[in-house]
Motif scaffolding. Structure first.
Motif, PDB file in Angstrom:
ATOM      1  N   LEU A  81     -13.861  -5.057   9.450  1.00  0.00           N
ATOM      2  CA  LEU A  81     -14.899  -5.991   9.896  1.00  0.00           C
ATOM      3  C   LEU A  81     -16.290  -5.364   9.897  1.00  0.00           C
ATOM      4  O   LEU A  81     -17.285  -6.065   9.745  1.00  0.00           O
ATOM      5  N   GLU A  82     -16.382  -4.054  10.052  1.00  0.00           N
ATOM      6  CA  GLU A  82     -17.680  -3.385   9.937  1.00  0.00           C
ATOM      7  C   GLU A  82     -18.228  -3.545   8.522  1.00  0.00           C
ATOM      8  O   GLU A  82     -19.423  -3.750   8.331  1.00  0.00           O
ATOM      9  N   VAL A  83     -17.333  -3.446   7.543  1.00  0.00           N
ATOM     10  CA  VAL A  83     -17.740  -3.563   6.144  1.00  0.00           C
ATOM     11  C   VAL A  83     -17.983  -5.022   5.767  1.00  0.00           C
ATOM     12  O   VAL A  83     -18.931  -5.339   5.059  1.00  0.00           O
ATOM     13  N   ASN A  84     -17.103  -5.907   6.256  1.00  0.00           N
ATOM     14  CA  ASN A  84     -17.220  -7.334   5.948  1.00  0.00           C
ATOM     15  C   ASN A  84     -16.954  -8.136   7.222  1.00  0.00           C
ATOM     16  O   ASN A  84     -15.805  -8.479   7.519  1.00  0.00           O
ATOM     17  N   PRO A  85     -18.006  -8.436   7.987  1.00  0.00           N
ATOM     18  CA  PRO A  85     -17.834  -9.176   9.241  1.00  0.00           C
ATOM     19  C   PRO A  85     -17.233 -10.569   9.067  1.00  0.00           C
ATOM     20  O   PRO A  85     -16.784 -11.171  10.033  1.00  0.00           O
ATOM     21  N   ASN A  86     -17.205 -11.073   7.846  1.00  0.00           N
ATOM     22  CA  ASN A  86     -16.669 -12.409   7.585  1.00  0.00           C
ATOM     23  C   ASN A  86     -15.220 -12.398   7.119  1.00  0.00           C
ATOM     24  O   ASN A  86     -14.716 -13.422   6.667  1.00  0.00           O
ATOM     25  N   ASN A  87     -14.545 -11.262   7.230  1.00  0.00           N
ATOM     26  CA  ASN A  87     -13.145 -11.168   6.811  1.00  0.00           C
ATOM     27  C   ASN A  87     -12.279 -11.872   7.857  1.00  0.00           C
ATOM     28  O   ASN A  87     -11.876 -11.275   8.855  1.00  0.00           O
ATOM     29  N   ASN A  88     -12.030 -13.159   7.632  1.00  0.00           N
ATOM     30  CA  ASN A  88     -11.285 -13.967   8.600  1.00  0.00           C
ATOM     31  C   ASN A  88      -9.877 -13.442   8.850  1.00  0.00           C
ATOM     32  O   ASN A  88      -9.380 -13.527   9.975  1.00  0.00           O
ATOM     33  N   LYS A  89      -9.252 -12.900   7.817  1.00  0.00           N
ATOM     34  CA  LYS A  89      -7.893 -12.352   8.001  1.00  0.00           C
ATOM     35  C   LYS A  89      -7.925 -11.200   9.001  1.00  0.00           C
ATOM     36  O   LYS A  89      -7.063 -11.100   9.867  1.00  0.00           O
ATOM     37  N   ALA A  90      -8.923 -10.339   8.880  1.00  0.00           N
ATOM     38  CA  ALA A  90      -9.037  -9.198   9.796  1.00  0.00           C
ATOM     39  C   ALA A  90      -9.349  -9.660  11.210  1.00  0.00           C
ATOM     40  O   ALA A  90      -8.834  -9.098  12.182  1.00  0.00           O
ATOM     41  N   ILE A  91     -10.186 -10.694  11.336  1.00  0.00           N
ATOM     42  CA  ILE A  91     -10.519 -11.227  12.662  1.00  0.00           C
ATOM     43  C   ILE A  91      -9.258 -11.729  13.352  1.00  0.00           C
ATOM     44  O   ILE A  91      -8.994 -11.408  14.516  1.00  0.00           O
ATOM     45  N   ILE A  92      -8.462 -12.491  12.641  1.00  0.00           N
ATOM     46  CA  ILE A  92      -7.235 -13.061  13.208  1.00  0.00           C
ATOM     47  C   ILE A  92      -6.246 -11.967  13.593  1.00  0.00           C
ATOM     48  O   ILE A  92      -5.705 -11.958  14.702  1.00  0.00           O
ATOM     49  N   LEU A  93      -6.022 -11.015  12.681  1.00  0.00           N
ATOM     50  CA  LEU A  93      -5.030  -9.973  12.976  1.00  0.00           C
ATOM     51  C   LEU A  93      -5.514  -8.994  14.037  1.00  0.00           C
ATOM     52  O   LEU A  93      -4.710  -8.457  14.799  1.00  0.00           O
ATOM     53  N   LEU A  94      -6.813  -8.781  14.126  1.00  0.00           N
ATOM     54  CA  LEU A  94      -7.356  -7.942  15.192  1.00  0.00           C
ATOM     55  C   LEU A  94      -7.020  -8.561  16.545  1.00  0.00           C
ATOM     56  O   LEU A  94      -6.549  -7.865  17.455  1.00  0.00           O
ATOM     57  N   GLU A  95      -7.223  -9.857  16.670  1.00  0.00           N
ATOM     58  CA  GLU A  95      -6.905 -10.544  17.928  1.00  0.00           C
ATOM     59  C   GLU A  95      -5.401 -10.508  18.216  1.00  0.00           C
ATOM     60  O   GLU A  95      -4.992 -10.279  19.354  1.00  0.00           O
TER      61      GLU A  95
END
Length: 106
Positions: A81-95
């Protein structure tokens, strides 16, 4: 015993092409699953070092750690997410990863 992947040959021909490491790492993830995750992670790290698909490589490392229920996944999803704050997959899996860790400590 590891089966040679086509990416192995490509890497031998061009050691500085991050795409080859990324693709081999992805192949390890898809073909071998748990026993070869360390190889997949190493290849993703090499692709990051060579500047190829950096956000996706961090994300895939996170997936590899999440697969083994290792909280190190959090670090790599955050890096993605630091590299691509719009990576929705990473946002979901981070949560999801945060919830998994919180439930583990209850």
């Amino acid at each position: 015993m590891l089966i040679p992947l086509p990416a192995d040959t490509l890497i031998q021909l061009d050691l500085l092409n991050g795409e080859h490491y990324y693709r081999r790492g992805y192949s390890y993830d898809m073909i071998y699953k748990k026993p070869e995750l360390k190889n997949a992670i190493a290849d993703y790290q090499k692709s990051i070092e060579l500047g190829f698909e950096v956000s996706d490589s961090y994300y895939n490392i996170g997936l590899s750690y999440l697969f083994t229920k290792d909280s190190t996944a959090l670090f790599y999803f955050k890096k993605s997410l630091e590299v691509n704050p719009n990576n929705n997959k990473a946002i979901i899996l981070l949560e999801q990863c945060k919830k998994m860790i919180a439930n583990k400590h209850k």
